[in-house]
Design an enzyme around this catalytic site. Structure first.
Site, PDB file in Angstrom:
ATOM      1  N   SER A 557       0.842  -1.188   0.000  1.00  0.00           N
ATOM      2  CA  SER A 557       0.000   0.000   0.000  1.00  0.00           C
ATOM      3  C   SER A 557       0.881   1.243   0.000  1.00  0.00           C
ATOM      4  O   SER A 557       1.685   1.436  -0.913  1.00  0.00           O
ATOM      5  CB  SER A 557      -0.967  -0.054   1.179  1.00  0.00           C
ATOM      6  OG  SER A 557      -1.954   0.930   1.077  1.00  0.00           O
ATOM      7  N   HIS A 672      -8.452  -4.656  -0.586  1.00  0.00           N
ATOM      8  CA  HIS A 672      -7.150  -4.041  -0.368  1.00  0.00           C
ATOM      9  C   HIS A 672      -6.192  -4.966   0.377  1.00  0.00           C
ATOM     10  O   HIS A 672      -4.973  -4.802   0.284  1.00  0.00           O
ATOM     11  CB  HIS A 672      -7.323  -2.732   0.400  1.00  0.00           C
ATOM     12  CG  HIS A 672      -6.055  -1.939   0.508  1.00  0.00           C
ATOM     13  ND1 HIS A 672      -5.281  -1.613  -0.594  1.00  0.00           N
ATOM     14  CD2 HIS A 672      -5.406  -1.418   1.590  1.00  0.00           C
ATOM     15  CE1 HIS A 672      -4.224  -0.918  -0.195  1.00  0.00           C
ATOM     16  NE2 HIS A 672      -4.280  -0.795   1.121  1.00  0.00           N
TER      17      HIS A 672
END
Length: 699
Positions: A557, A672
């Site tokens: 991320s 995610h």
């Protein structure tokens, strides 16, 4: 709403671009998430990578099976999700229930380690019946009876949810009850027949794709007819609705987020009016103790003639405020210079606060008295990670976990001022004496001391192949978690890596929350290079100390962006890169999915001044055809609706266009996190470990 975060003709420029327009980019087609051409390319990259990393070999399958067995081990702890009166809830996953069982048990029996569970929702059965892979996203339950809950479910793990009303006694969804269409957003109870709702359904959203309105929805009426309570601006990050259960009632709030790091909070009064909280926009509400709202300050705050320091906890009385009384503010706790407040959970009479002190976990309990707040230390093991779970109930019970690189996760319970007791513990997967852990400090370019942990086999001598993980953003601290559990890319592979003779390092660089607000602020926006320099300082310190032979760098991320920058700025320092769900095109990140919500962290690339400093490090734009880069594996998820998979895809495409080799893996599920269950997690972890073995150990 959960905002987190927590990243073939050559297209080259001799220097970082001063301007960048979409039409300059030949890879925009890869931003079409489900585009046929894009998915064909993804499948081709996946197949090539899987072949190179021997996913069809018996050795790979055995490795994956071992990792999955660890992830699904029955000794895993049932960490409580919520305390509902005299009950606790938990989501349990195992080999038979990969999507999970949401279940409930008696609080006292659970604290004694002898719970009798009643299943409320079987997500695997529900997924099979509905033809969708439901991923649990939590439940909001209505106090004081807790007879009804709004359950959040995601199809495949995306941030978009459906909320459905659930009857706790009947163990079933309420026919004709509250139910929302799939969208980003959240709900909050006002009372049994009224619900606050913030939803992106219908297209009335901010530029970040989050809800712009909060409405009051009455039972038995169409959601479209819900009464408007508050509305934000299109340029805001979003609006959310929340409610805290305290003193046997709900305390509903509406929050407008102008950007990721600011918030205007309003209390919803019983008559439907909104009353502004006295808190500054930079403060974060943590919980409520009784009618006291407890908040964490991220900047110094002057109020009522007093100055409250950044990093401190403060409180005010909501019961007084909502009836028009004065918002008297009191200081609850001020940490020392080496400390940072990590989490705050209110029990029935005490406030539990987990702290980091030089990145080691501490736990304190705070009690309000007529003379102020008294602090009591709750004992935890030294050099451990402490995670607060939940607190409450008639006996004021708090649950928390402790763990370290060498010690498995243990669930503890503490009641009032009693001595903490062990509720459950993971079984040990290795002898703690078989590894050594050292905390060291490197000196960054500007003289700042940067802590980092080095984990090695206990009997190791000299330099070892090393994986270094870092994050460096969004106030998120990287803590010393157990080697089979650690979330740092290779999951349970951390144990296998050390068994192979490797070393694992966590670099606690600036941008995270290791030392409170100042540590984060030091890498914000135009100061982002500080976090990169911190990473390089740790890498150089490892080499100078003779601790690493070959050095890989890992991040996901925001950390994926970090390692992409490291790859382009300092390819000389690293021998391999593991780049997970990355932000890569930082000149378009604000135009992709939730990207606009992070402009408070990175800046706005559509503003010339911000673009100038972002362009200097944006990984995608700074790839060069003639450069020699370390081997890289990039992974993402098609269903990631937070960090757009186009970032990873375009980075891979540009590498290919410039003639650089790479590995790539894109899971079709998982949101995610990149995976939707233990099997997918184990598969990805095995890929990452095999990549590291190949590049850093020559296996």
């Amino acid at each position: 709403m959960r905002f987190s975060i927590l990243l073939m003709a050559a297209f080259t420029l001799a220097t970082a671009p001063a301007a960048y327009a979409a039409e300059d980019d030949p890879n925009l087609w890869l931003e079409e998430v489900d585009g046929a051409r894009a998915l064909d390319q993804v499948r081709a990259w996946n197949a090539a990578t899987e072949k190179r990393l021997q996913t069809d070999s018996p050795a790979f399958k055995a490795l994956q099976a071992e990792m999955q067995a660890i992830l699904e081990d029955d000794s895993r702890i049932a960490v409580p999700e919520a305390i509902l009166g005299d009950k606790v809830t938990n989501l349990w996953t195992d080999a038979k229930n990969p999507q999970g069982l949401w279940r409930i048990a008696d609080l006292d029996a659970f604290a004694a380690g002898k719970p009798v569970w009643r299943t409320l929702i079987d997500l695997d059965a529900m997924s099979k019946a509905d033809g969708r892979k439901w991923v649990w996203k939590g439940a909001a339950c209505l106090a004081p009876a807790y007879a009804r809950c709004m359950v959040g479910l995601s199809d495949g793990g995306s941030d978009a949810l459906v909320y459905r009303e659930f009857d706790m006694e009947a163990g079933a969804f309420v026919e004709g009850g509250f139910e929302t269409p799939e969208a980003k957003g959240d709900v909050a109870w006002v009372d049994l027949d009224r619900l606050m709702i913030a939803t992106a359904h219908g297209g009335d959203v901010t530029e970040s794709g989050y809800p712009r309105q909060v409405r009051l929805w009455k039972r038995g009426t169409p959601m479209a007819e819900a009464t408007l309570l508050a509305e934000g601006k299109a340029s805001d990050m979003g609006m959310d609705a929340s409610a805290t259960d305290s003193e046997g009632r709900m305390w509903p709030r509406i929050t407008r987020h102008p950007d990721f790091w600011t918030a205007e909070t309003f209390h919803l009064n019983l008559d439907g009016t909104l009353i502004r909280s006295p808190l500054p926009e930079t403060a974060t509400i943590e919980d409520m103790l009784g009618s006291r709202v407890v908040a964490l300050l991220h900047k110094d705050w002057v109020y009522g003639g007093k100055t409250y320091a950044a990093g401190a906890l403060v409180a005010y009385d909501a019961a007084t405020l909502v009836v028009g009384g004065p918002a008297a503010v009191e200081q609850v706790y001020a940490p020392s210079g080496k400390q940072a407040i990590e989490a705050v959970v209110a029990g029935s009479g005490r406030l539990y606060v987990s702290l980091l002190e030089d990145v080691a976990g501490r736990l304190i309990a705070l009690t309000p008295t007529a003379a102020g707040w008294t602090a009591e230390t709750v004992p935890v093991p030294p050099n451990s990670a402490v995670t607060l779970a939940v607190a409450g109930g008639a006996n004021d019970t708090a649950f928390y976990t402790t763990e370290s690189f060498a010690s498995p996760e243990t669930l503890m319970a503490v009641r009032g001022g009693d001595t903490p007791t062990e509720v459950a513990a993971l079984r040990a997967f290795f002898d703690p004496a078989s590894i050594s852990v050292e905390q060291r400090f490197a000196t960054s370019k500007d003289g700042t001391r940067i802590p980092y942990f080095v984990v090695r086999p206990a009997d190791a001598k000299g330099p070892l192949p090393t994986i270094m993980h870092a994050y460096g953003g969004f106030r998120s601290a990287q803590k010393p978690t157990y080697l089979t559990k650690n979330p740092y890319q290779i999951g349970p592979g951390g144990l296998f890596w050390l068994k192979d003779g490797g070393s694992f390092v966590i670099a606690n660089i600036r941008g995270g929350g290791e030392y409170g607000p100042a540590w984060h602020e030091a890498a914000l926006r135009e100061k982002r290079q500080n976090s990169f320099d911190d990473l390089y300082a740790v890498a150089e310190d490892l080499k100078r100390a003779g601790l690493t032979s070959k050095l890989g760098v890992s991040g996901r991320s925001q950390g994926g962006m970090l390692v992409g920058v490291a790859m382009t700025q300092r390819p000389d320092l690293f021998d391999a890169v593991i780049m997970g769900v990355p932000l890569a095109d930082m000149l378009r990140y604000n135009r992709l999915l939730a990207g606009a919500s992070w402009m408070g962290e990175y800046g706005n690339p559509d503003v010339a001044e911000d673009r100038a400093f972002i362009a200097k490090y944006s990984p995608y734009q700074n790839l060069r055809a003639g450069a020699k880069y370390p081997p890289v594996i990039i992974y993402t998820s098609t269903k990631d609706d937070r960090v757009h998979p186009g970032h990873a895809r375009k980075f891979a495409a540009r590498l290919a266009q410039q003639g650089h080799a790479f590995d790539y893996y894109e899971n079709t599920e998982g949101g995610h996190t990149g995976t939707a269950n233990a099997a997918e997690h184990a598969y990805r972890a095995a890929l990452m470990l095999n990549f590291a073995r190949r590049e850093l150990m020559g296996k």
